[in-house]
Design a protein around this motif. Structure first.
Motif, PDB file in Angstrom:
ATOM      1  N   PRO A  15      -3.134  18.997 -25.784  1.00  0.00           N
ATOM      2  CA  PRO A  15      -4.230  19.075 -24.813  1.00  0.00           C
ATOM      3  C   PRO A  15      -3.851  18.508 -23.450  1.00  0.00           C
ATOM      4  O   PRO A  15      -4.570  18.722 -22.476  1.00  0.00           O
ATOM      5  CB  PRO A  15      -5.338  18.241 -25.478  1.00  0.00           C
ATOM      6  N   MET A  16      -2.734  17.799 -23.378  1.00  0.00           N
ATOM      7  CA  MET A  16      -2.269  17.239 -22.116  1.00  0.00           C
ATOM      8  C   MET A  16      -1.361  18.198 -21.354  1.00  0.00           C
ATOM      9  O   MET A  16      -0.903  17.893 -20.265  1.00  0.00           O
ATOM     10  CB  MET A  16      -1.518  15.921 -22.369  1.00  0.00           C
ATOM     11  N   GLU A  17      -1.086  19.372 -21.948  1.00  0.00           N
ATOM     12  CA  GLU A  17      -0.227  20.358 -21.301  1.00  0.00           C
ATOM     13  C   GLU A  17      -0.971  21.676 -21.112  1.00  0.00           C
ATOM     14  O   GLU A  17      -1.853  22.023 -21.900  1.00  0.00           O
ATOM     15  CB  GLU A  17       1.026  20.621 -22.142  1.00  0.00           C
ATOM     16  N   TYR A  18      -0.594  22.402 -20.075  1.00  0.00           N
ATOM     17  CA  TYR A  18      -1.124  23.745 -19.901  1.00  0.00           C
ATOM     18  C   TYR A  18      -0.642  24.637 -21.037  1.00  0.00           C
ATOM     19  O   TYR A  18       0.509  24.549 -21.471  1.00  0.00           O
ATOM     20  CB  TYR A  18      -0.660  24.339 -18.572  1.00  0.00           C
ATOM     21  N   GLN A  19      -1.506  25.505 -21.504  1.00  0.00           N
ATOM     22  CA  GLN A  19      -1.117  26.467 -22.533  1.00  0.00           C
ATOM     23  C   GLN A  19      -0.206  27.518 -21.894  1.00  0.00           C
ATOM     24  O   GLN A  19      -0.613  28.242 -20.994  1.00  0.00           O
ATOM     25  CB  GLN A  19      -2.353  27.150 -23.126  1.00  0.00           C
ATOM     26  N   MET A  20       1.003  27.585 -22.365  1.00  0.00           N
ATOM     27  CA  MET A  20       1.995  28.521 -21.826  1.00  0.00           C
ATOM     28  C   MET A  20       2.456  29.479 -22.917  1.00  0.00           C
ATOM     29  O   MET A  20       3.619  29.869 -22.980  1.00  0.00           O
ATOM     30  CB  MET A  20       3.179  27.743 -21.245  1.00  0.00           C
ATOM     31  N   GLN A 125     -13.254  33.187  -7.185  1.00  0.00           N
ATOM     32  CA  GLN A 125     -12.721  34.434  -6.668  1.00  0.00           C
ATOM     33  C   GLN A 125     -11.767  35.110  -7.646  1.00  0.00           C
ATOM     34  O   GLN A 125     -11.688  36.330  -7.706  1.00  0.00           O
ATOM     35  CB  GLN A 125     -11.991  34.177  -5.339  1.00  0.00           C
ATOM     36  N   CYS A 126     -10.998  34.325  -8.383  1.00  0.00           N
ATOM     37  CA  CYS A 126      -9.999  34.860  -9.316  1.00  0.00           C
ATOM     38  C   CYS A 126     -10.232  34.215 -10.680  1.00  0.00           C
ATOM     39  O   CYS A 126      -9.576  33.253 -11.053  1.00  0.00           O
ATOM     40  CB  CYS A 126      -8.591  34.562  -8.792  1.00  0.00           C
ATOM     41  N   LYS A 127     -11.186  34.782 -11.419  1.00  0.00           N
ATOM     42  CA  LYS A 127     -11.658  34.151 -12.652  1.00  0.00           C
ATOM     43  C   LYS A 127     -10.609  34.147 -13.763  1.00  0.00           C
ATOM     44  O   LYS A 127     -10.601  33.258 -14.619  1.00  0.00           O
ATOM     45  CB  LYS A 127     -12.940  34.830 -13.117  1.00  0.00           C
ATOM     46  N   SER A 128      -9.704  35.134 -13.765  1.00  0.00           N
ATOM     47  CA  SER A 128      -8.725  35.207 -14.859  1.00  0.00           C
ATOM     48  C   SER A 128      -7.613  34.169 -14.715  1.00  0.00           C
ATOM     49  O   SER A 128      -6.788  34.025 -15.617  1.00  0.00           O
ATOM     50  CB  SER A 128      -8.126  36.611 -14.955  1.00  0.00           C
ATOM     51  N   LEU A 129      -7.589  33.436 -13.586  1.00  0.00           N
ATOM     52  CA  LEU A 129      -6.627  32.346 -13.418  1.00  0.00           C
ATOM     53  C   LEU A 129      -7.295  30.973 -13.486  1.00  0.00           C
ATOM     54  O   LEU A 129      -6.656  29.957 -13.221  1.00  0.00           O
ATOM     55  CB  LEU A 129      -5.870  32.481 -12.095  1.00  0.00           C
ATOM     56  N   VAL A 130      -8.573  30.944 -13.843  1.00  0.00           N
ATOM     57  CA  VAL A 130      -9.269  29.662 -13.990  1.00  0.00           C
ATOM     58  C   VAL A 130      -8.599  28.847 -15.088  1.00  0.00           C
ATOM     59  O   VAL A 130      -8.326  29.346 -16.184  1.00  0.00           O
ATOM     60  CB  VAL A 130     -10.759  29.879 -14.316  1.00  0.00           C
ATOM     61  N   GLY A 131      -8.305  27.589 -14.798  1.00  0.00           N
ATOM     62  CA  GLY A 131      -7.669  26.708 -15.767  1.00  0.00           C
ATOM     63  C   GLY A 131      -6.179  26.921 -15.919  1.00  0.00           C
ATOM     64  O   GLY A 131      -5.552  26.287 -16.770  1.00  0.00           O
ATOM     65  N   LYS A 132      -5.598  27.782 -15.073  1.00  0.00           N
ATOM     66  CA  LYS A 132      -4.164  28.059 -15.136  1.00  0.00           C
ATOM     67  C   LYS A 132      -3.489  27.604 -13.838  1.00  0.00           C
ATOM     68  O   LYS A 132      -4.100  27.630 -12.774  1.00  0.00           O
ATOM     69  CB  LYS A 132      -3.924  29.558 -15.345  1.00  0.00           C
ATOM     70  N   PRO A 133      -2.230  27.202 -13.923  1.00  0.00           N
ATOM     71  CA  PRO A 133      -1.524  26.750 -12.716  1.00  0.00           C
ATOM     72  C   PRO A 133      -1.362  27.871 -11.698  1.00  0.00           C
ATOM     73  O   PRO A 133      -1.003  29.004 -12.051  1.00  0.00           O
ATOM     74  CB  PRO A 133      -0.155  26.306 -13.249  1.00  0.00           C
ATOM     75  N   LYS A 245      -3.041  19.054 -15.862  1.00  0.00           N
ATOM     76  CA  LYS A 245      -2.249  18.817 -17.065  1.00  0.00           C
ATOM     77  C   LYS A 245      -0.766  18.856 -16.707  1.00  0.00           C
ATOM     78  O   LYS A 245      -0.397  19.219 -15.586  1.00  0.00           O
ATOM     79  CB  LYS A 245      -2.563  19.881 -18.129  1.00  0.00           C
ATOM     80  N   LYS A 246       0.047  18.515 -17.659  1.00  0.00           N
ATOM     81  CA  LYS A 246       1.484  18.636 -17.465  1.00  0.00           C
ATOM     82  C   LYS A 246       1.884  20.108 -17.568  1.00  0.00           C
ATOM     83  O   LYS A 246       1.281  20.878 -18.307  1.00  0.00           O
ATOM     84  CB  LYS A 246       2.238  17.803 -18.508  1.00  0.00           C
ATOM     85  N   LEU A 247       2.941  20.469 -16.817  1.00  0.00           N
ATOM     86  CA  LEU A 247       3.345  21.865 -16.740  1.00  0.00           C
ATOM     87  C   LEU A 247       4.811  22.008 -17.145  1.00  0.00           C
ATOM     88  O   LEU A 247       5.699  21.433 -16.513  1.00  0.00           O
ATOM     89  CB  LEU A 247       3.140  22.390 -15.312  1.00  0.00           C
ATOM     90  N   TYR A 248       5.030  22.768 -18.210  1.00  0.00           N
ATOM     91  CA  TYR A 248       6.384  23.071 -18.672  1.00  0.00           C
ATOM     92  C   TYR A 248       6.576  24.586 -18.730  1.00  0.00           C
ATOM     93  O   TYR A 248       5.653  25.327 -19.076  1.00  0.00           O
ATOM     94  CB  TYR A 248       6.620  22.507 -20.077  1.00  0.00           C
ATOM     95  N   PHE A 249       7.792  25.022 -18.403  1.00  0.00           N
ATOM     96  CA  PHE A 249       8.155  26.434 -18.521  1.00  0.00           C
ATOM     97  C   PHE A 249       9.162  26.607 -19.658  1.00  0.00           C
ATOM     98  O   PHE A 249      10.265  27.068 -19.451  1.00  0.00           O
ATOM     99  CB  PHE A 249       8.731  26.951 -17.205  1.00  0.00           C
ATOM    100  N   ARG A 250       8.754  26.213 -20.851  1.00  0.00           N
ATOM    101  CA  ARG A 250       9.638  26.360 -22.007  1.00  0.00           C
ATOM    102  C   ARG A 250       9.873  27.836 -22.302  1.00  0.00           C
ATOM    103  O   ARG A 250       9.012  28.683 -22.058  1.00  0.00           O
ATOM    104  CB  ARG A 250       9.044  25.656 -23.211  1.00  0.00           C
ATOM    105  N   SER A 251      11.016  28.138 -22.881  1.00  0.00           N
ATOM    106  CA  SER A 251      11.362  29.518 -23.169  1.00  0.00           C
ATOM    107  C   SER A 251      10.348  30.147 -24.129  1.00  0.00           C
ATOM    108  O   SER A 251       9.873  29.505 -25.065  1.00  0.00           O
ATOM    109  CB  SER A 251      12.763  29.583 -23.785  1.00  0.00           C
ATOM    110  N   LYS A 252      10.025  31.419 -23.889  1.00  0.00           N
ATOM    111  CA  LYS A 252       9.125  32.147 -24.761  1.00  0.00           C
ATOM    112  C   LYS A 252       9.859  32.803 -25.926  1.00  0.00           C
ATOM    113  O   LYS A 252       9.232  33.404 -26.792  1.00  0.00           O
ATOM    114  CB  LYS A 252       8.370  33.211 -23.966  1.00  0.00           C
ATOM    115  N   LYS A 253      11.193  32.768 -25.909  1.00  0.00           N
ATOM    116  CA  LYS A 253      11.966  33.438 -26.955  1.00  0.00           C
ATOM    117  C   LYS A 253      11.855  32.696 -28.285  1.00  0.00           C
ATOM    118  O   LYS A 253      11.712  31.488 -28.319  1.00  0.00           O
ATOM    119  CB  LYS A 253      13.441  33.533 -26.520  1.00  0.00           C
TER     120      LYS A 253
END
Length: 253
Positions: A15-20, A125-133, A245-253
């Motif tokens: 819960p402390m990180e953005y869902q990626m 204005q951009c509802k689909s990015l609400v709660g996203k970085p 929240k904290k933001l990580y770009f971990r690999s999706k693979k």
């Protein structure tokens, strides 16, 4: 193998990180202005553009390039993207390689207020990015804006420097914005070079605001010898985080 996978999932679902873990990493726009309305040309900007494209693609972004756009073309594209559906995306990135001052960036024929751009991506204005970085990076050459090199003191510590920076750039209201600013020198940007290098080394492992802090450190160590060799100055970027929240770009693979 199962233990490692469970640990990775646990970190992602914190819960402390953005869902990626959405289907797509998201869209990354790069507006590259080599030629501007006063007919000046920004040398080395195409190299910065290409390096950024490679690094962002490594992180899983869909990169769209826009070269030498005028004001109308740029705003049309920004409105189009803000109106798009980002529901299945982790986040959004927008980068401007240009010139600018007093809260504005330059296009091939005119200037645009930064607030006019960022307001398009606010929650109402951009509802689909609400709660996203929503990450905006501005590399904007604004004349001789390099900081004097000093010992034992970071550039930007004085009230006068903070006030000057606030006059140049506009910070959007609302959560989940990350604004990165760099005043680039004419011969190219240490900031973009160091950002790309750091993304290559740590982009998928380091928390993103910590990564940006490391980039700032690297840039602050560059010295620039002015004509005549009398003084050395540095370029000092900065970022303003409204992330929640904290933001990580971990690999999706």
């Amino acid at each position: 193998m199962s233990g490692t996978g469970a640990q990775s999932k646990s970190k992602t679902d914190s819960p402390m990180e953005y869902q990626m873990n959405h289907k797509r990493r998201g869209l990354a726009l790069i507006f590259n202005q080599e030629k501007l309305q006063d007919l000046t040309e920004r040398h080395d900007t195409n190299k910065d553009r290409d390096n950024l494209t490679e690094r962002l693609q490594d992180l899983g972004f869909e990169v769209k390039l826009h070269n030498d756009k005028n004001k109308e073309e740029m705003l049309k594209e920004m409105h189009k993207v803000a109106a798009a559906n980002h529901t299945d995306a982790d986040c959004f990135v927008c980068i401007f390689l240009t010139c600018g001052e007093e809260g504005q960036i330059n296009t091939s024929n005119d200037s645009i207020k930064i607030k006019e751009i960022t307001d398009l991506f606010r929650g109402d204005q951009c509802k689909s990015l609400v709660g996203k970085p929503k990450i905006f990076i501005f590399q904007a050459f604004a004349g001789n804006k390099l900081e004097a090199a000093v010992t034992g003191m970071m550039a930007g510590d004085t009230d006068e420097e903070v006030e000057e920076a606030a006059n140049i750039y506009t910070i959007p209201a609302g959560a989940d914005f990350l604004m990165c600013y760099s005043v680039a020198e004419e011969s190219g940007s240490f900031y973009i070079q160091d950002l790309c290098e750091t993304l290559q080394q740590h982009g998928s492992t380091m928390e993103f605001t910590e990564l940006l802090t490391l980039v700032n450190l690297k840039v602050s160590r560059h010295n620039i010898k002015l004509r005549g060799g009398e003084m050395q100055k540095i370029q000092m970027p900065y970022f303003t985080s409204m992330l929640t929240k904290k933001l990580y770009f971990r690999s999706k693979k």
